[in-house]
Design a protein around this motif. Structure first.
Motif, PDB file in Angstrom:
ATOM      1  N   MET A  42       7.924   8.206   9.155  1.00 46.77           N
ATOM      2  CA  MET A  42       8.177   7.740   7.794  1.00 46.77           C
ATOM      3  C   MET A  42       6.861   7.560   7.058  1.00 46.77           C
ATOM      4  O   MET A  42       5.936   6.942   7.563  1.00 46.77           O
ATOM      5  N   GLY A  43       6.755   8.087   5.858  1.00 49.61           N
ATOM      6  CA  GLY A  43       5.589   7.847   5.038  1.00 49.61           C
ATOM      7  C   GLY A  43       5.717   6.512   4.318  1.00 49.61           C
ATOM      8  O   GLY A  43       6.722   5.812   4.430  1.00 49.61           O
ATOM      9  N   PHE A  44       4.680   6.145   3.577  1.00 47.38           N
ATOM     10  CA  PHE A  44       4.724   4.909   2.813  1.00 47.38           C
ATOM     11  C   PHE A  44       5.802   4.998   1.732  1.00 47.38           C
ATOM     12  O   PHE A  44       5.915   5.999   1.031  1.00 47.38           O
ATOM     13  N   GLN A  45       6.562   3.927   1.604  1.00 46.70           N
ATOM     14  CA  GLN A  45       7.605   3.844   0.590  1.00 46.70           C
ATOM     15  C   GLN A  45       7.651   2.439   0.021  1.00 46.70           C
ATOM     16  O   GLN A  45       7.374   1.461   0.723  1.00 46.70           O
ATOM     17  N   LEU A  46       8.031   2.348  -1.257  1.00 44.95           N
ATOM     18  CA  LEU A  46       8.303   1.054  -1.858  1.00 44.95           C
ATOM     19  C   LEU A  46       9.702   0.598  -1.494  1.00 44.95           C
ATOM     20  O   LEU A  46      10.627   1.413  -1.379  1.00 44.95           O
ATOM     21  N   ALA A  47       9.883  -0.698  -1.340  1.00 44.36           N
ATOM     22  CA  ALA A  47      11.221  -1.248  -1.190  1.00 44.36           C
ATOM     23  C   ALA A  47      12.009  -0.998  -2.475  1.00 44.36           C
ATOM     24  O   ALA A  47      11.435  -1.000  -3.571  1.00 44.36           O
ATOM     25  N   PRO A  48      13.302  -0.767  -2.376  1.00 48.55           N
ATOM     26  CA  PRO A  48      14.111  -0.556  -3.585  1.00 48.55           C
ATOM     27  C   PRO A  48      13.964  -1.676  -4.603  1.00 48.55           C
ATOM     28  O   PRO A  48      13.955  -1.422  -5.818  1.00 48.55           O
ATOM     29  N   THR A  49      13.837  -2.923  -4.135  1.00 48.73           N
ATOM     30  CA  THR A  49      13.663  -4.034  -5.075  1.00 48.73           C
ATOM     31  C   THR A  49      12.373  -3.885  -5.874  1.00 48.73           C
ATOM     32  O   THR A  49      12.342  -4.155  -7.070  1.00 48.73           O
ATOM     33  N   ALA A  50      11.304  -3.452  -5.217  1.00 49.31           N
ATOM     34  CA  ALA A  50      10.024  -3.280  -5.900  1.00 49.31           C
ATOM     35  C   ALA A  50      10.092  -2.135  -6.910  1.00 49.31           C
ATOM     36  O   ALA A  50       9.602  -2.249  -8.042  1.00 49.31           O
ATOM     37  N   ALA A  51      10.688  -1.029  -6.508  1.00 51.18           N
ATOM     38  CA  ALA A  51      10.813   0.117  -7.413  1.00 51.18           C
ATOM     39  C   ALA A  51      11.653  -0.254  -8.636  1.00 51.18           C
ATOM     40  O   ALA A  51      11.324   0.130  -9.775  1.00 51.18           O
ATOM     41  N   ALA A  52      12.715  -1.025  -8.423  1.00 50.81           N
ATOM     42  CA  ALA A  52      13.580  -1.424  -9.529  1.00 50.81           C
ATOM     43  C   ALA A  52      12.854  -2.323 -10.519  1.00 50.81           C
ATOM     44  O   ALA A  52      13.215  -2.359 -11.706  1.00 50.81           O
ATOM     45  N   GLU A  53      11.840  -3.032 -10.057  1.00 53.21           N
ATOM     46  CA  GLU A  53      11.077  -3.921 -10.931  1.00 53.21           C
ATOM     47  C   GLU A  53       9.875  -3.231 -11.562  1.00 53.21           C
ATOM     48  O   GLU A  53       9.056  -3.882 -12.212  1.00 53.21           O
ATOM     49  N   GLY A  54       9.756  -1.924 -11.368  1.00 49.86           N
ATOM     50  CA  GLY A  54       8.711  -1.162 -12.041  1.00 49.86           C
ATOM     51  C   GLY A  54       7.419  -1.010 -11.278  1.00 49.86           C
ATOM     52  O   GLY A  54       6.434  -0.488 -11.831  1.00 49.86           O
ATOM     53  N   PHE A  55       7.377  -1.415 -10.013  1.00 49.94           N
ATOM     54  CA  PHE A  55       6.186  -1.181  -9.209  1.00 49.94           C
ATOM     55  C   PHE A  55       6.121   0.297  -8.829  1.00 49.94           C
ATOM     56  O   PHE A  55       7.139   0.971  -8.671  1.00 49.94           O
ATOM     57  N   ARG A  56       4.899   0.786  -8.694  1.00 52.85           N
ATOM     58  CA  ARG A  56       4.667   2.187  -8.348  1.00 52.85           C
ATOM     59  C   ARG A  56       3.778   2.253  -7.114  1.00 52.85           C
ATOM     60  O   ARG A  56       3.155   1.265  -6.742  1.00 52.85           O
ATOM     61  N   LEU A  57       3.724   3.432  -6.509  1.00 56.13           N
ATOM     62  CA  LEU A  57       3.009   3.591  -5.244  1.00 56.13           C
ATOM     63  C   LEU A  57       2.096   4.812  -5.296  1.00 56.13           C
ATOM     64  O   LEU A  57       2.493   5.888  -5.743  1.00 56.13           O
ATOM     65  N   GLU A  58       0.866   4.607  -4.819  1.00 56.68           N
ATOM     66  CA  GLU A  58      -0.087   5.705  -4.619  1.00 56.68           C
ATOM     67  C   GLU A  58      -0.571   5.615  -3.174  1.00 56.68           C
ATOM     68  O   GLU A  58      -1.271   4.671  -2.812  1.00 56.68           O
ATOM     69  N   ALA A  59      -0.168   6.584  -2.354  1.00 56.77           N
ATOM     70  CA  ALA A  59      -0.464   6.540  -0.923  1.00 56.77           C
ATOM     71  C   ALA A  59      -1.529   7.558  -0.552  1.00 56.77           C
ATOM     72  O   ALA A  59      -1.575   8.664  -1.096  1.00 56.77           O
ATOM     73  N   HIS A  60      -2.396   7.171   0.392  1.00 53.93           N
ATOM     74  CA  HIS A  60      -3.492   8.033   0.861  1.00 53.93           C
ATOM     75  C   HIS A  60      -3.515   8.027   2.392  1.00 53.93           C
ATOM     76  O   HIS A  60      -3.063   7.066   3.027  1.00 53.93           O
ATOM     77  N   ASP A  61      -4.079   9.092   2.950  1.00 53.08           N
ATOM     78  CA  ASP A  61      -4.333   9.109   4.391  1.00 53.08           C
ATOM     79  C   ASP A  61      -5.595   8.320   4.716  1.00 53.08           C
ATOM     80  O   ASP A  61      -5.639   7.559   5.688  1.00 53.08           O
ATOM     81  N   THR A  62      -6.640   8.524   3.895  1.00 58.26           N
ATOM     82  CA  THR A  62      -7.924   7.846   4.082  1.00 58.26           C
ATOM     83  C   THR A  62      -8.491   7.515   2.714  1.00 58.26           C
ATOM     84  O   THR A  62      -8.384   8.317   1.778  1.00 58.26           O
ATOM     85  N   SER A  98       6.165  -4.937   0.236  1.00 57.64           N
ATOM     86  CA  SER A  98       6.472  -4.684  -1.178  1.00 57.64           C
ATOM     87  C   SER A  98       7.737  -5.429  -1.613  1.00 57.64           C
ATOM     88  O   SER A  98       7.849  -5.866  -2.762  1.00 57.64           O
ATOM     89  N   ASP A  99       8.681  -5.588  -0.685  1.00 55.05           N
ATOM     90  CA  ASP A  99       9.890  -6.349  -0.976  1.00 55.05           C
ATOM     91  C   ASP A  99       9.570  -7.838  -1.081  1.00 55.05           C
ATOM     92  O   ASP A  99       9.966  -8.523  -2.043  1.00 55.05           O
ATOM     93  N   ALA A 100       8.839  -8.367  -0.109  1.00 59.45           N
ATOM     94  CA  ALA A 100       8.514  -9.789  -0.098  1.00 59.45           C
ATOM     95  C   ALA A 100       7.615 -10.167  -1.272  1.00 59.45           C
ATOM     96  O   ALA A 100       7.700 -11.292  -1.792  1.00 59.45           O
ATOM     97  N   TRP A 101       6.729  -9.247  -1.680  1.00 57.72           N
ATOM     98  CA  TRP A 101       5.886  -9.533  -2.845  1.00 57.72           C
ATOM     99  C   TRP A 101       6.750  -9.795  -4.066  1.00 57.72           C
ATOM    100  O   TRP A 101       6.524 -10.755  -4.811  1.00 57.72           O
ATOM    101  N   SER A 102       7.759  -8.959  -4.293  1.00 59.03           N
ATOM    102  CA  SER A 102       8.614  -9.127  -5.464  1.00 59.03           C
ATOM    103  C   SER A 102       9.272 -10.496  -5.467  1.00 59.03           C
ATOM    104  O   SER A 102       9.317 -11.182  -6.497  1.00 59.03           O
ATOM    105  N   ASP A 103       9.772 -10.946  -4.317  1.00 57.40           N
ATOM    106  CA  ASP A 103      10.415 -12.255  -4.230  1.00 57.40           C
ATOM    107  C   ASP A 103       9.444 -13.373  -4.581  1.00 57.40           C
ATOM    108  O   ASP A 103       9.767 -14.279  -5.362  1.00 57.40           O
ATOM    109  N   ASN A 104       8.252 -13.344  -4.005  1.00 56.44           N
ATOM    110  CA  ASN A 104       7.285 -14.417  -4.223  1.00 56.44           C
ATOM    111  C   ASN A 104       6.664 -14.365  -5.610  1.00 56.44           C
ATOM    112  O   ASN A 104       6.345 -15.412  -6.190  1.00 56.44           O
TER     113      ASN A 104
END
Length: 275
Positions: free
Chosen positions: A1-21, A191-197
């Motif tokens: 599995m690659g990096f993914q945002l939790a559905p709650t985070a995506a629904a709140e407008g958070f975005r993701l930029e993933a890198h290998d290094t 990413s999910d827990a961040w949205s809650d807090n």
């Protein structure tokens, strides 16, 4: 599995930029802000070559560990924005509890007497401990963008598969604790827990609730501590954190001291002296 945002985070407008290094997720986040990014952007990688810790220390992120930075665009009130470091600690502790099974009672850090109910504890100001050893560090960096706005990079480094051996404090990793969680799974939960807090923090209006939650997970609360502040060491009992999230200590003379920045040592280390 690659990096993914939790559905709650995506629904709140958070975005993701993933890198290998990366060189540093914080550096990239602040670059994105200067390029005009509007924030709510997570930068993540499983390897980081030039990571930084507090007070200019090096933070090593070998392959398989987690380096994550959340970029937020905030107003001029950086004092309030700085309390997001406590939100980050809570979010990570919540994520760890979600993905690491069979959490058990932790021995208090650095040889302090007694036990605590949380395996993952929060050490003031910005560390997460597991069974008394450092598992994660959190670093906030800011940069003014104009007269009204600042970029805030909230960097979170977690020892998932490896931890540093040549450090003057106990350290550990999730793998060393027997957990099989990988960086991608942990970030999904983070990413999910961040949205809650973050909702609880509520632009700083919910800071007292954050403070109470943080204290319920605080390492060393009520025990002997030594705090190094500008080359001096203050010893006493860790009483609380105040409404501004300063470290409150009752020193050996009985006086209350409120500390805004410093390095904290517990238990046997506090009694013997904080090097």
């Amino acid at each position: 599995m690659g990096f993914q945002l939790a559905p709650t985070a995506a629904a709140e407008g958070f975005r993701l930029e993933a890198h290998d290094t990366v060189s540093s997720t914080n550096i990239i986040a602040l670059e994105r802000a200067r390029e005009g990014d509007q924030g709510k952007l997570w930068i993540v990688s499983k390897r980081q070559e030039s990571g930084r810790g507090r007070r200019g220390r090096v933070w090593v992120t070998p392959e398989g560990n987690l380096a994550a930075t959340l970029l937020l665009i905030v107003g001029r009130d950086l004092k309030t924005a700085a309390t997001l470091g406590f939100v980050a600690g809570l979010a990570l502790a919540d994520a760890l509890n979600a993905v690491v099974p069979n959490a058990r009672i932790a021995i208090a850090p650095d040889g302090a007497s007694g036990e605590c109910s949380n395996r993952f504890e929060l050490k003031w100001p910005n560390d997460v401990l597991a069974d008394g050893a450092k598992l994660s560090g959190i670093l906030l960096e800011s940069s003014m963008l104009d007269n009204e706005r600042a970029a805030l990079a909230i960097g979170i480094g977690v020892n998932v598969v490896a931890y540093p051996q040549d450090v003057p404090y106990p350290a550990t990793s999730l793998k060393a604790l027997g957990a099989t969680c990988d960086a991608e799974t942990l970030f999904l939960a983070l990413s999910d827990a961040w949205s809650d807090n973050m909702r609880l923090w509520n632009e700083g209006r919910g800071l007292d609730q954050i403070r109470q939650r943080w204290l319920s997970r605080a390492a060393g609360l009520g025990g002997q501590v030594a705090v190094r502040v500008d080359g001096n060491v203050v010893r006493g009992v860790f009483e609380t954190i105040d409404e501004d999230c300063r470290f409150v200590i009752r020193d050996d003379s009985g006086a209350i001291q409120k500390i805004a920045a410093g390095d904290v040592h517990f238990g046997a280390v506090a009694s013997a002296g904080a090097a």
